[in-house]
Design a protein around this motif. Structure first.
Motif, mmCIF file in Angstrom:
data_model
loop_
_atom_site.group_PDB
_atom_site.id
_atom_site.type_symbol
_atom_site.label_atom_id
_atom_site.label_comp_id
_atom_site.label_asym_id
_atom_site.label_seq_id
_atom_site.Cartn_x
_atom_site.Cartn_y
_atom_site.Cartn_z
ATOM 1 N N SER A 204 0.818 -1.217 0.000
ATOM 2 C CA SER A 204 0.000 0.000 0.000
ATOM 3 C C SER A 204 0.849 1.263 0.000
ATOM 4 O O SER A 204 0.473 2.254 -0.596
ATOM 5 C CB SER A 204 -0.939 0.016 1.202
ATOM 6 O OG SER A 204 -0.209 -0.027 2.393
ATOM 7 N N LEU A 205 2.008 1.253 0.644
ATOM 8 C CA LEU A 205 2.824 2.471 0.714
ATOM 9 C C LEU A 205 3.752 2.539 -0.493
ATOM 10 O O LEU A 205 4.971 2.475 -0.353
ATOM 11 C CB LEU A 205 3.623 2.500 2.007
ATOM 12 C CG LEU A 205 2.839 2.878 3.257
ATOM 13 C CD1 LEU A 205 3.722 2.843 4.470
ATOM 14 C CD2 LEU A 205 2.235 4.243 3.110
ATOM 15 N N VAL A 206 3.181 2.658 -1.689
ATOM 16 C CA VAL A 206 3.991 2.680 -2.895
ATOM 17 C C VAL A 206 3.361 3.662 -3.877
ATOM 18 O O VAL A 206 2.146 3.822 -3.922
ATOM 19 C CB VAL A 206 4.098 1.262 -3.500
ATOM 20 C CG1 VAL A 206 2.753 0.719 -3.870
ATOM 21 C CG2 VAL A 206 5.030 1.231 -4.680
ATOM 22 N N MET A 207 4.225 4.389 -4.607
ATOM 23 C CA MET A 207 3.732 5.256 -5.674
ATOM 24 C C MET A 207 4.200 4.675 -6.992
ATOM 25 O O MET A 207 5.395 4.509 -7.223
ATOM 26 C CB MET A 207 4.292 6.671 -5.500
ATOM 27 C CG MET A 207 3.966 7.590 -6.656
ATOM 28 S SD MET A 207 4.704 9.206 -6.427
ATOM 29 C CE MET A 207 4.362 9.947 -8.008
ATOM 30 N N ARG A 208 3.238 4.356 -7.860
ATOM 31 C CA ARG A 208 3.588 3.802 -9.167
ATOM 32 C C ARG A 208 3.662 4.936 -10.182
ATOM 33 O O ARG A 208 2.693 5.661 -10.377
ATOM 34 C CB ARG A 208 2.552 2.769 -9.599
ATOM 35 C CG ARG A 208 2.731 1.427 -8.948
ATOM 36 C CD ARG A 208 1.603 0.493 -9.303
ATOM 37 N NE ARG A 208 1.623 0.158 -10.721
ATOM 38 C CZ ARG A 208 2.409 -0.779 -11.245
ATOM 39 N NH1 ARG A 208 3.231 -1.452 -10.482
ATOM 40 N NH2 ARG A 208 2.370 -1.034 -12.525
ATOM 41 N N LEU A 209 4.840 5.077 -10.787
ATOM 42 C CA LEU A 209 5.064 6.157 -11.745
ATOM 43 C C LEU A 209 5.213 5.547 -13.129
ATOM 44 O O LEU A 209 6.070 4.701 -13.348
ATOM 45 C CB LEU A 209 6.323 6.941 -11.359
ATOM 46 C CG LEU A 209 6.715 8.101 -12.261
ATOM 47 C CD1 LEU A 209 5.741 9.243 -12.090
ATOM 48 C CD2 LEU A 209 8.113 8.579 -11.936
ATOM 49 N N GLY A 210 4.353 5.954 -14.047
ATOM 50 C CA GLY A 210 4.423 5.443 -15.405
ATOM 51 C C GLY A 210 5.381 6.272 -16.244
ATOM 52 O O GLY A 210 5.298 7.497 -16.255
ATOM 53 N N VAL A 211 6.330 5.617 -16.933
ATOM 54 C CA VAL A 211 7.252 6.330 -17.820
ATOM 55 C C VAL A 211 7.218 5.650 -19.183
ATOM 56 O O VAL A 211 6.700 4.540 -19.336
ATOM 57 C CB VAL A 211 8.702 6.324 -17.274
ATOM 58 C CG1 VAL A 211 8.810 7.184 -16.043
ATOM 59 C CG2 VAL A 211 9.148 4.926 -16.969
ATOM 60 N N LEU A 212 7.776 6.312 -20.180
ATOM 61 C CA LEU A 212 7.832 5.726 -21.515
ATOM 62 C C LEU A 212 8.934 4.685 -21.580
ATOM 63 O O LEU A 212 9.891 4.725 -20.811
ATOM 64 C CB LEU A 212 8.061 6.821 -22.561
ATOM 65 C CG LEU A 212 6.845 7.734 -22.761
ATOM 66 C CD1 LEU A 212 7.158 8.789 -23.776
ATOM 67 C CD2 LEU A 212 5.648 6.926 -23.185
ATOM 68 N N GLN A 213 8.799 3.767 -22.559
ATOM 69 C CA GLN A 213 9.639 2.561 -22.601
ATOM 70 C C GLN A 213 11.134 2.878 -22.647
ATOM 71 O O GLN A 213 11.903 2.361 -21.846
ATOM 72 C CB GLN A 213 9.264 1.735 -23.834
ATOM 73 C CG GLN A 213 9.951 0.388 -23.905
ATOM 74 C CD GLN A 213 9.194 -0.633 -23.096
ATOM 75 O OE1 GLN A 213 8.024 -0.849 -23.326
ATOM 76 N NE2 GLN A 213 9.861 -1.262 -22.149
ATOM 77 N N GLU A 214 11.545 3.765 -23.570
ATOM 78 C CA GLU A 214 12.985 3.976 -23.739
ATOM 79 C C GLU A 214 13.591 4.628 -22.503
ATOM 80 O O GLU A 214 14.712 4.320 -22.115
ATOM 81 C CB GLU A 214 13.281 4.796 -24.991
ATOM 82 C CG GLU A 214 12.718 6.203 -25.005
ATOM 83 C CD GLU A 214 11.321 6.244 -25.564
ATOM 84 O OE1 GLU A 214 10.753 5.153 -25.730
ATOM 85 O OE2 GLU A 214 10.799 7.335 -25.828
ATOM 86 N N GLU A 215 12.796 5.507 -21.831
ATOM 87 C CA GLU A 215 13.301 6.133 -20.618
ATOM 88 C C GLU A 215 13.426 5.113 -19.500
ATOM 89 O O GLU A 215 14.392 5.104 -18.759
ATOM 90 C CB GLU A 215 12.373 7.273 -20.182
ATOM 91 C CG GLU A 215 12.408 8.426 -21.156
ATOM 92 C CD GLU A 215 11.137 9.219 -21.114
ATOM 93 O OE1 GLU A 215 10.294 8.915 -20.262
ATOM 94 O OE2 GLU A 215 10.991 10.116 -21.943
ATOM 95 N N GLY A 216 12.413 4.226 -19.407
ATOM 96 C CA GLY A 216 12.451 3.196 -18.371
ATOM 97 C C GLY A 216 13.607 2.235 -18.563
ATOM 98 O O GLY A 216 14.237 1.807 -17.609
ATOM 99 N N MET A 217 13.904 1.888 -19.850
ATOM 100 C CA MET A 217 15.016 0.969 -20.105
ATOM 101 C C MET A 217 16.338 1.614 -19.724
ATOM 102 O O MET A 217 17.236 0.964 -19.220
ATOM 103 C CB MET A 217 15.030 0.571 -21.582
ATOM 104 C CG MET A 217 14.061 -0.539 -21.907
ATOM 105 S SD MET A 217 13.715 -0.639 -23.634
ATOM 106 C CE MET A 217 15.310 -1.040 -24.280
ATOM 107 N N PRO B 222 4.905 1.530 -23.742
ATOM 108 C CA PRO B 222 5.582 1.693 -25.040
ATOM 109 C C PRO B 222 5.380 3.071 -25.679
ATOM 110 O O PRO B 222 6.279 3.564 -26.329
ATOM 111 C CB PRO B 222 4.971 0.583 -25.901
ATOM 112 C CG PRO B 222 3.693 0.241 -25.232
ATOM 113 C CD PRO B 222 3.893 0.472 -23.778
ATOM 114 N N ASN B 223 4.195 3.675 -25.536
ATOM 115 C CA ASN B 223 3.976 4.957 -26.217
ATOM 116 C C ASN B 223 3.148 5.871 -25.324
ATOM 117 O O ASN B 223 2.555 5.422 -24.336
ATOM 118 C CB ASN B 223 3.289 4.723 -27.568
ATOM 119 C CG ASN B 223 2.051 3.865 -27.441
ATOM 120 O OD1 ASN B 223 1.236 4.099 -26.555
ATOM 121 N ND2 ASN B 223 1.928 2.871 -28.287
ATOM 122 N N PRO B 224 3.099 7.160 -25.649
ATOM 123 C CA PRO B 224 2.364 8.127 -24.802
ATOM 124 C C PRO B 224 0.892 7.804 -24.654
ATOM 125 O O PRO B 224 0.289 8.075 -23.610
ATOM 126 C CB PRO B 224 2.569 9.450 -25.545
ATOM 127 C CG PRO B 224 3.812 9.277 -26.310
ATOM 128 C CD PRO B 224 3.861 7.847 -26.704
#
Lengths: 83, 210
Positions: B74-87, B127-129
């Motif tokens: 529960s004590l977590v923040m999920r941050l979505g990023v684009l694929q190439e940045e995450g890699m 993968p994409n915006p």
């Protein structure tokens, strides 16, 4: 025998103080391990003192359960550090 | 009654007070284990062997394990990023690049900020915006981070974007209002633009309705 128990209670206060003061989670886990073992041993001492086998069996079970709880909790906290 | 029983009884409110006064949830869990051990000892010394056994099995082992799983998820923040940045974040090779440095810097700043509130940061790659925006709407992630030029923008805050675009290349959209409030207080160290999606949606709906 009461003197022995008094000494063990005093020794039990050391990890309790440590767990209260410490910021590092692994130091707190160490204090927990110390307390879990010490309380079980104290139960065993009391059972020998009173010659009560029922408390003795429960003390042995609590000793193993305390260690198992420590293992489970340590694994979960270790996984938390990896993520 | 022997005198040591009184001292052992006094340990129970002492450890219970430690559990109540502890602010870090993980430390409080371990304190709960200590409380369980002390309570089991007290029950055994007072002669209730069955209660002591139950306290050790349920109070010490089952309760703290279940609570540890609950607190951890529960004590977590999920941050979505684009694929190439995450890699790029996954691999540790530091190639010179402005956007990569920026995302790395942003996630580090977020991590230190969330650590103050005993939270973790979890990155989710898309993968994409468009997928990123869908994930935010579908409540898969709590916030998304991307360059504003890449994403689907709404007319209602385009004016705001054009002014802030020069300062920060990245824009963070947050779905959870409490997280937005927490991050808003330390906005200067983050180096990003914050947008509360709920507030924007609410404003859109009130503007749409006559």
């Amino acid at each position: 025998m009461t003197v022995v128990l008094m000494a063990m209670i005093l020794a039990l206060l050391i990890p309790i103080y440590e767990a209260w003061q410490e910021d590092d989670i692994w130091q707190t886990m160490l204090a927990f391990a110390s307390i879990a073992t010490k309380t079980s041993v104290m139960i065993l001492v009391v059972s020998v003192l009173r010659d009560d086998w029922m408390i003795g069996v429960v003390g042995a079970i609590i000793l193993s359960v305390g260690n198992a709880a420590l293992m489970l909790l340590a694994h979960i906290i270790k996984r938390m550090g990896e993520l | 009654m022997d005198s040591y029983i009184y001292i052992i009884t006094a340990l129970l409110p002492l450890t219970a007070g430690m559990v109540v006064l502890q602010v870090n949830p993980y430390h409080a869990l371990i304190m709960r284990g200590i409380l369980g051990a002390v309570a089991a000892m007290l029950y055994a010394v007072l002669g209730a062997a069955d209660v002591a056994l139950t306290e050790a099995l349920v109070g010490t082992m089952l309760a703290i394990t279940l609570y540890a799983v609950a607190v951890r998820s529960s004590l977590v923040m999920r941050l979505g990023v684009l694929q190439e940045e995450g890699m790029e974040l996954g691999s540790n090779s530091f190639v010179e690049g402005k956007s990569k440095d920026h995302v790395q810097q942003l996630t580090n700043a977020l991590r230190t900020l969330l650590a103050k509130h005993y939270m973790r940061l979890e990155l989710a790659c898309y993968p994409n915006p468009k997928a990123l925006h869908q994930a935010l709407l579908a409540k898969e992630v709590h916030a998304t981070c991307a360059q504003p030029s890449q994403r689907i923008t709404k007319e209602s805050y385009e004016n705001k974007q054009s002014t802030s675009l020069e300062r920060y290349p990245y824009q963070t959209q947050i779905r959870v209002h409490r997280l937005y409030e927490i991050l808003q207080t330390e906005l200067s160290s983050l180096g990003t633009t914050l947008i509360d999606v709920d507030a924007v949606d609410a404003k859109d709906s009130t503007e749409g309705n006559p």
